[in-house]
Design an enzyme around this catalytic site. Sequence first.
Site, mmCIF file in Angstrom:
data_model
loop_
_atom_site.group_PDB
_atom_site.id
_atom_site.type_symbol
_atom_site.label_atom_id
_atom_site.label_comp_id
_atom_site.label_asym_id
_atom_site.label_seq_id
_atom_site.Cartn_x
_atom_site.Cartn_y
_atom_site.Cartn_z
ATOM 1 N N LYS A 146 -35.901 23.941 25.188
ATOM 2 C CA LYS A 146 -37.284 23.722 25.932
ATOM 3 C C LYS A 146 -36.922 24.184 27.571
ATOM 4 C CE LYS A 146 -40.040 21.027 23.546
ATOM 5 N NZ LYS A 146 -41.061 19.912 23.035
ATOM 6 N N LYS A 189 -40.561 27.326 14.616
ATOM 7 C CA LYS A 189 -41.273 26.312 13.858
ATOM 8 C C LYS A 189 -42.624 26.397 14.478
ATOM 9 C CE LYS A 189 -40.877 22.342 16.953
ATOM 10 N NZ LYS A 189 -41.353 21.110 17.075
ATOM 11 N N LYS A 199 -46.662 23.422 19.121
ATOM 12 C CA LYS A 199 -48.041 23.263 20.230
ATOM 13 C C LYS A 199 -47.846 24.531 21.212
ATOM 14 C CE LYS A 199 -48.222 18.266 19.873
ATOM 15 N NZ LYS A 199 -47.257 17.511 20.178
HETATM 16 N N1 AQP Z 1 -43.568 22.291 12.804
HETATM 17 C C1 AQP Z 1 -43.320 21.107 12.329
HETATM 18 N N2 AQP Z 1 -43.187 20.786 11.045
HETATM 19 C C2 AQP Z 1 -42.783 19.466 10.684
HETATM 20 N N3 AQP Z 1 -42.905 18.301 11.768
HETATM 21 C C3 AQP Z 1 -43.264 18.719 12.882
HETATM 22 N N4 AQP Z 1 -43.428 17.875 14.236
HETATM 23 C C4 AQP Z 1 -43.376 18.975 15.083
HETATM 24 N N5 AQP Z 1 -43.551 19.983 14.867
HETATM 25 C C5 AQP Z 1 -43.456 20.157 13.379
HETATM 26 C C6 AQP Z 1 -43.371 16.620 14.059
HETATM 27 O O1 AQP Z 1 -44.561 16.184 14.578
HETATM 28 C C7 AQP Z 1 -44.239 14.723 15.315
HETATM 29 C C8 AQP Z 1 -44.915 14.751 16.904
HETATM 30 O O2 AQP Z 1 -44.207 15.824 17.454
HETATM 31 P P1 AQP Z 1 -44.361 15.841 19.002
HETATM 32 O O3 AQP Z 1 -45.785 15.579 19.560
HETATM 33 O O4 AQP Z 1 -43.152 14.976 19.277
HETATM 34 O O5 AQP Z 1 -43.880 17.328 19.434
HETATM 35 P P2 AQP Z 1 -42.754 18.349 19.275
HETATM 36 O O6 AQP Z 1 -41.710 17.902 18.244
HETATM 37 O O7 AQP Z 1 -42.106 18.672 20.434
HETATM 38 O O8 AQP Z 1 -43.617 19.437 18.436
HETATM 39 P P3 AQP Z 1 -44.418 20.513 18.897
HETATM 40 O O9 AQP Z 1 -45.778 20.239 18.237
HETATM 41 O O10 AQP Z 1 -44.000 21.620 18.248
HETATM 42 O O11 AQP Z 1 -44.612 20.854 20.436
HETATM 43 P P4 AQP Z 1 -43.885 21.876 21.228
HETATM 44 O O12 AQP Z 1 -44.424 23.099 21.201
HETATM 45 O O13 AQP Z 1 -43.725 21.112 22.462
HETATM 46 O O14 AQP Z 1 -42.377 21.924 20.935
HETATM 47 C C9 AQP Z 1 -42.896 14.683 15.174
HETATM 48 O O15 AQP Z 1 -42.311 13.822 14.486
HETATM 49 C C10 AQP Z 1 -42.351 16.072 15.063
HETATM 50 O O16 AQP Z 1 -41.298 15.904 14.355
#
Ligand code: AQP
Length: 343
Positions: free
Chosen positions: A114, A207, A210
């Site tokens: 990040k 992956k 968001k």
């Molecule tokens: N691609 C994914 N596949 C399975 N699980 C996922 N999670 C996130 N992406 C995937 C799971 O969703 C939960 C909440 O995640 P978060 O809100 O903490 O955000 P994050 O892990 O940073 O995921 P994002 O959505 O991909 O955001 P960005 O773009 O900011 O990195 C967690 O349990 C996570 O494991």
Amino acid sequence: MEHQERVFSGVQPTGNLHLGNYLGAITKFVALQQSHQCLYCVVDMHAITVWQDPAILSHNIREVTAAFIASGIDPKKQIIFNQSQVSGHAELAWVFNCVARMGWLNRMTQFKEKAGKHRENASVGLYAYPNLMAADILLYHATHVPVGEDQKQHLELARDIAQKFNVDFAEAIKAAGHHDGIFFPQPEPLITGPATRVMSLRDGSKKMSKSDPSDMSRITMTDDAETIVKKIRKAKTDPDALPSELDGLKDRAEAGNLVGIFAALNGTSKEDVLKEFGGKQFSEFKPALAELAVEKVSPIGDEMRRLLDDPAELDAILKNGATRARAIADPIMAETKKIIGFI
Ligand code: AQP
């Protein structure tokens, strides 16, 4: 003293809530509420580790709350709340900033990804994020944490922090009546099923996320039926037919991803999906996947929109959840302070 089984997990209100969040985390939240006491948290303090527009942040907090409820979590039986309403998260995170070692945080791959090349300009909060996550879980003495695969390393860190605290304060913990020397239990990650790491629809090596600039890379929980169908139709694949055995998905990341999504949405395994679709072309598989995705995701999106029409009701649910969360957290935080030697 035995620790009662308790589930905690969180989702960041950073917009674009997607199918990865749903299949990797939220569907597990729904299932666990049958057997456990659960706390599901909208982790708004995690969200501000990168800049969030205040007006949009408020909307996103309500959107994640609506997604929890629309997916089937019962806010009367379980505790749904947002992190910033329970001050114990910040208090315990500070304690853990003093327990965790720099070397431990330096190994966290999510920070490296990040912060990227702009490490010097990343917030201190983004660096200390895993300590706050450990505090989220341990503030409730939670024993089980359903998460996607990407959170595995942070969960291991939470376990290390719990253990170091128990060792550092062993005498005081025993003096407080915990004769087994365990004040913070070691939380177990629950990372199960065919979609623990849902990949981007445009690139099977990344992956689903968001923050991906391409909206075509993800299916969001509020996409309408037409958009879901279009995104699946345009999802990257290869020219071969689907294999009949799991082995045949090796080195076919995009195909494996779509098969995993189908299995998770259908509540089956990848093997079962291949039994049905092995030998078939994507021209046949994609419409079946699109139909299934619309059937499962669209009603949740519709219900989220209905709930978001009444923000006062969502705010009341969060306030009530925070009161119930504090009832568990406050005694644990008070005892933590006593163990440390604070007066
Ligand atoms: N691609 C994914 N596949 C399975 N699980 C996922 N999670 C996130 N992406 C995937 C799971 O969703 C939960 C909440 O995640 P978060 O809100 O903490 O955000 P994050 O892990 O940073 O995921 P994002 O959505 O991909 O955001 P960005 O773009 O900011 O990195 C967690 O349990 C996570 O494991």
